[in-house]
Design a protein around this motif. Structure first.
Motif, PDB file in Angstrom:
ATOM      1  N   SER A   1       0.773  -1.046   0.158  1.00 31.58           N
ATOM      2  CA  SER A   1       0.014   0.040   0.040  1.00 31.58           C
ATOM      3  C   SER A   1       0.861   1.219   0.047  1.00 31.58           C
ATOM      4  CB  SER A   1      -0.913  -0.007   1.314  1.00 31.58           C
ATOM      5  OG  SER A   1      -0.174  -0.253   2.393  1.00 31.58           O
ATOM      6  N   THR A   2       2.039   1.130   0.512  1.00 25.61           N
ATOM      7  CA  THR A   2       3.126   2.325   0.406  1.00 25.61           C
ATOM      8  C   THR A   2       3.189   2.555  -1.239  1.00 25.61           C
ATOM      9  OG1 THR A   2       4.422   1.821   2.292  1.00 25.61           O
ATOM     10  CG2 THR A   2       5.361   2.927   0.696  1.00 25.61           C
ATOM     11  N   TRP A   3       3.509   1.781  -2.002  1.00 28.49           N
ATOM     12  CA  TRP A   3       3.738   1.901  -3.315  1.00 28.49           C
ATOM     13  C   TRP A   3       2.376   2.451  -4.034  1.00 28.49           C
ATOM     14  CZ3 TRP A   3       8.226   3.462  -4.292  1.00 28.49           C
ATOM     15  CH2 TRP A   3       9.359   2.765  -3.672  1.00 28.49           C
ATOM     16  N   LEU A   4       1.335   1.911  -3.635  1.00 31.07           N
ATOM     17  CA  LEU A   4       0.053   2.406  -4.080  1.00 31.07           C
ATOM     18  C   LEU A   4      -0.219   3.804  -3.656  1.00 31.07           C
ATOM     19  CD1 LEU A   4      -2.732  -0.215  -3.304  1.00 31.07           C
ATOM     20  CD2 LEU A   4      -1.764   0.299  -5.557  1.00 31.07           C
ATOM     21  N   SER A   5       0.387   4.081  -2.669  1.00 31.42           N
ATOM     22  CA  SER A   5       0.113   5.732  -2.243  1.00 31.42           C
ATOM     23  C   SER A   5       1.267   6.498  -2.714  1.00 31.42           C
ATOM     24  CB  SER A   5       0.491   5.738  -0.712  1.00 31.42           C
ATOM     25  OG  SER A   5      -0.550   5.101  -0.086  1.00 31.42           O
ATOM     26  N   GLY A   6       2.406   5.912  -3.306  1.00 29.93           N
ATOM     27  CA  GLY A   6       3.352   6.600  -4.118  1.00 29.93           C
ATOM     28  C   GLY A   6       2.708   7.130  -5.426  1.00 29.93           C
TER      29      GLY A   6
ATOM     30  N   SER B   1      -2.369  15.241  -3.440  1.00 29.41           N
ATOM     31  CA  SER B   1      -1.206  14.355  -3.404  1.00 29.41           C
ATOM     32  C   SER B   1      -0.898  14.184  -1.851  1.00 29.41           C
ATOM     33  CB  SER B   1       0.004  14.783  -4.021  1.00 29.41           C
ATOM     34  OG  SER B   1      -0.279  14.522  -5.275  1.00 29.41           O
ATOM     35  N   LEU B   2      -1.210  15.380  -1.008  1.00 25.68           N
ATOM     36  CA  LEU B   2      -0.814  15.362   0.418  1.00 25.68           C
ATOM     37  C   LEU B   2      -1.362  14.026   1.143  1.00 25.68           C
ATOM     38  CD1 LEU B   2       0.962  16.634   2.694  1.00 25.68           C
ATOM     39  CD2 LEU B   2      -0.963  18.267   2.877  1.00 25.68           C
ATOM     40  N   ARG B   3      -2.410  13.775   0.952  1.00 26.39           N
ATOM     41  CA  ARG B   3      -3.007  12.601   1.870  1.00 26.39           C
ATOM     42  C   ARG B   3      -2.471  11.483   1.348  1.00 26.39           C
ATOM     43  NH1 ARG B   3      -5.044   7.870  -0.126  1.00 26.39           N
ATOM     44  NH2 ARG B   3      -5.923   9.000  -1.814  1.00 26.39           N
ATOM     45  N   ALA B   4      -2.313  11.239   0.067  1.00 23.16           N
ATOM     46  CA  ALA B   4      -1.362   9.910  -0.130  1.00 23.16           C
ATOM     47  C   ALA B   4      -0.023   9.870   0.229  1.00 23.16           C
ATOM     48  CB  ALA B   4      -1.463   9.734  -1.903  1.00 23.16           C
ATOM     49  N   GLY B   5       0.682  11.054   0.311  1.00 22.93           N
ATOM     50  CA  GLY B   5       1.960  11.121   0.595  1.00 22.93           C
ATOM     51  C   GLY B   5       2.046  10.707   2.119  1.00 22.93           C
ATOM     52  N   THR B   6       1.177  11.318   3.000  1.00 25.37           N
ATOM     53  CA  THR B   6       1.070  11.044   4.370  1.00 25.37           C
ATOM     54  C   THR B   6       0.901   9.507   4.600  1.00 25.37           C
ATOM     55  OG1 THR B   6       0.014  13.007   4.849  1.00 25.37           O
ATOM     56  CG2 THR B   6      -0.116  11.295   6.509  1.00 25.37           C
ATOM     57  N   SER B   7      -0.014   8.925   3.757  1.00 32.14           N
ATOM     58  CA  SER B   7      -0.366   7.514   3.881  1.00 32.14           C
ATOM     59  C   SER B   7       0.788   6.417   3.398  1.00 32.14           C
ATOM     60  CB  SER B   7      -1.286   6.970   2.972  1.00 32.14           C
ATOM     61  OG  SER B   7      -2.756   7.358   3.225  1.00 32.14           O
ATOM     62  N   MET B   8       1.518   7.117   2.442  1.00 29.93           N
ATOM     63  CA  MET B   8       2.883   6.305   2.004  1.00 29.93           C
ATOM     64  C   MET B   8       4.067   6.383   2.875  1.00 29.93           C
ATOM     65  SD  MET B   8       5.022   7.336  -1.299  1.00 29.93           S
ATOM     66  CE  MET B   8       6.478   6.453  -1.764  1.00 29.93           C
ATOM     67  N   VAL B   9       4.205   7.481   3.737  1.00 28.01           N
ATOM     68  CA  VAL B   9       5.197   7.704   4.482  1.00 28.01           C
ATOM     69  C   VAL B   9       4.941   6.760   5.836  1.00 28.01           C
ATOM     70  CG1 VAL B   9       6.229   9.182   6.245  1.00 28.01           C
ATOM     71  CG2 VAL B   9       6.034  10.032   3.970  1.00 28.01           C
ATOM     72  N   MET B  10       3.775   6.549   6.367  1.00 26.94           N
ATOM     73  CA  MET B  10       3.459   5.817   7.482  1.00 26.94           C
ATOM     74  C   MET B  10       3.284   4.518   7.190  1.00 26.94           C
ATOM     75  SD  MET B  10      -0.013   4.991   7.557  1.00 26.94           S
ATOM     76  CE  MET B  10      -0.315   5.130   9.418  1.00 26.94           C
ATOM     77  N   ARG B  11       3.112   4.060   6.015  1.00 26.17           N
ATOM     78  CA  ARG B  11       2.405   2.484   5.740  1.00 26.17           C
ATOM     79  C   ARG B  11       3.684   1.548   6.383  1.00 26.17           C
ATOM     80  NH1 ARG B  11      -1.853   3.363   1.062  1.00 26.17           N
ATOM     81  NH2 ARG B  11      -3.762   3.225   2.475  1.00 26.17           N
ATOM     82  N   PRO B  12       5.028   1.822   5.790  1.00 25.23           N
ATOM     83  CA  PRO B  12       5.774   1.043   6.088  1.00 25.23           C
ATOM     84  C   PRO B  12       6.075   0.545   7.941  1.00 25.23           C
ATOM     85  CG  PRO B  12       6.757   2.452   4.640  1.00 25.23           C
ATOM     86  CD  PRO B  12       5.521   2.939   5.224  1.00 25.23           C
ATOM     87  N   PHE B  13       5.361   1.421   8.643  1.00 26.67           N
ATOM     88  CA  PHE B  13       5.571   1.540  10.029  1.00 26.67           C
ATOM     89  C   PHE B  13       4.070   0.836  10.614  1.00 26.67           C
ATOM     90  CE2 PHE B  13       8.121   5.073   8.582  1.00 26.67           C
ATOM     91  CZ  PHE B  13       9.242   4.495   9.154  1.00 26.67           C
TER      92      PHE B  13
END
Length: 377
Positions: free
Chosen positions: A113-118, A228-240
């Motif tokens: 899902s991180t790369w989806l958000s990317g 994009s900011l919403r998806a960027g936030t999701s992308m940053v936090m999803r690996p954790f």
């Protein structure tokens, strides 16, 4: 890229709020109707073939939007793109779900899902920049078609289980089998509830935030950044995600916290008029949505056996697309009657109600357990 391009193109055509809702919802009609049959197709033929075919269907839909002018091309393209996106996502989720269980599966879905958000970070930025540069949508759908073609070519390289299907009967993958699974499997029920709440929020957000920002006379580039900011936030936090689950005390608490975060971000959006305030709310929506969707996939994947997994993921995606189909229509109708503040506020209340329902459950279902406490394996 479509998150920005379709609303902007609809406004170029002079679409009313309700007509824009019809255009935005049309992408989710075929996925709602065909999610379960496509789950059976993925089970039988494997993820690789269905992912590549989905990419080709997406190319056709984008070409229709480019070369067939007006609402006919826009809606026809949206229908095909929705079907293609469902097929590609269902294939990818089936492949990922077969790789592990427990915290490792949480991590895998977090990276997936991180790369989806990317893509959702880069896409709106590229679309906004193109529209600003070209003075309109122009040939942007052709650019998207080229990117979709590349994704299909990359999918050809998938190996292992992704290239192999399973021998299953219609009784294991059909509508009756999935209906029975939903009735008796608490893990599937919880997954669908999380999906409905999260997708309602993200459907409203992605469909009407560009329209709202346009009404505030913001440029296409600023709209692209805020979307994009919403998806960027999701992308940053999803690996954790595994660490977040441990920190909050388990999946149940993490899910409830995520839903109330979504509620706060969405409900206040309609009263925000300045870019910094909107950006802060977009971060809240990103945090909540970034956690709910991977969690819903993990809960479902661990609640069913391999032969039923694609079908169950299809049920989840059917609920996902049904909400995506209904949410813009409802929001458009409320918007036409009462404005953005009330529409976003009521949308936040819907998310809060789902969170309250989940609070009444004792806990998320343990892996592999049905509503009757029996193993699915």
């Amino acid at each position: 890229m479509l998150l920005v391009t379709v609303p902007v193109y609809g406004l170029e055509l002079g679409a009313s709020p309700l007509m824009l809702g019809v255009v935005l919802s049309s992408q989710y009609l075929l996925p709602f109707l065909l999610a379960i049959p496509l789950g059976g197709v993925v089970t039988r033929h494997g993820g690789r073939v269905t992912l590549v075919v989905g990419a080709l269907v997406m190319v056709v839909g984008l070409l229709l939007m480019q070369f067939l002018p007006g609402y006919y091309g826009l809606i026809a393209g949206q229908l095909l793109i929705g079907l293609a996106h469902l097929q590609m996502v269902l294939s990818a989720q089936t492949i990922i779900s077969s790789l592990a269980t427990g915290p490792r599966l949480e991590g895998y879905f977090g990276w997936y899902s991180t790369w989806l958000s990317g893509g959702q970070v880069v896409g709106p930025l590229l679309a906004g920049a193109w529209i600003d540069w070209a003075g309109g949508v122009g040939n942007l759908f052709l650019v998207m078609a080229a990117l979709a073609l590349v994704s299909g070519l990359v999918g050809i390289g998938l190996m292992g289980d992704a290239a192999r299907g399973l021998r299953v009967s219609g009784k294991q993958t059909g509508f009756r089998a999935q209906a029975s699974l939903v009735r008796r499997n608490a893990g599937v029920q919880v997954s669908i509830a999380i999906t409905v709440a999260g997708m309602f929020a993200l459907g409203v957000y992605s469909s009407y935030l560009p329209v709202y920002l346009d009404s505030l006379e913001m440029s296409a580039m600023v709209i692209g950044v805020l979307v994009s900011l919403r998806a960027g936030t999701s992308m940053v936090m999803r690996p954790f995600i595994p660490r977040i689950i441990r920190f909050t005390g388990g999946r149940e608490k993490a899910t409830i916290l995520a839903l109330f975060t979504l509620c706060a971000g969405l409900a206040c959006m309609g009263i925000a008029t300045k870019a910094p305030f909107i950006a802060a709310l977009a971060v809240l929506v990103g945090l909540g949505g970034g956690l709910t969707q991977p969690l819903s996939m993990v809960v479902l994947a661990e609640s069913v056996g391999r032969e039923q997994r694609s079908g169950a993921l299809g049920v989840r995606l059917m609920a996902n697309r049904a909400v995506h189909f209904v949410a813009p229509l409802l929001f458009g109708a409320v918007l036409a009657a009462s404005g953005f503040a009330v529409s976003f506020g009521l949308s936040g209340i819907v998310i809060a109600l789902v969170a309250v329902v989940l609070l009444r459950l004792h806990s998320l279902t343990p892996p592999g357990t049905t509503a009757h406490g029996e193993s699915d394996e």
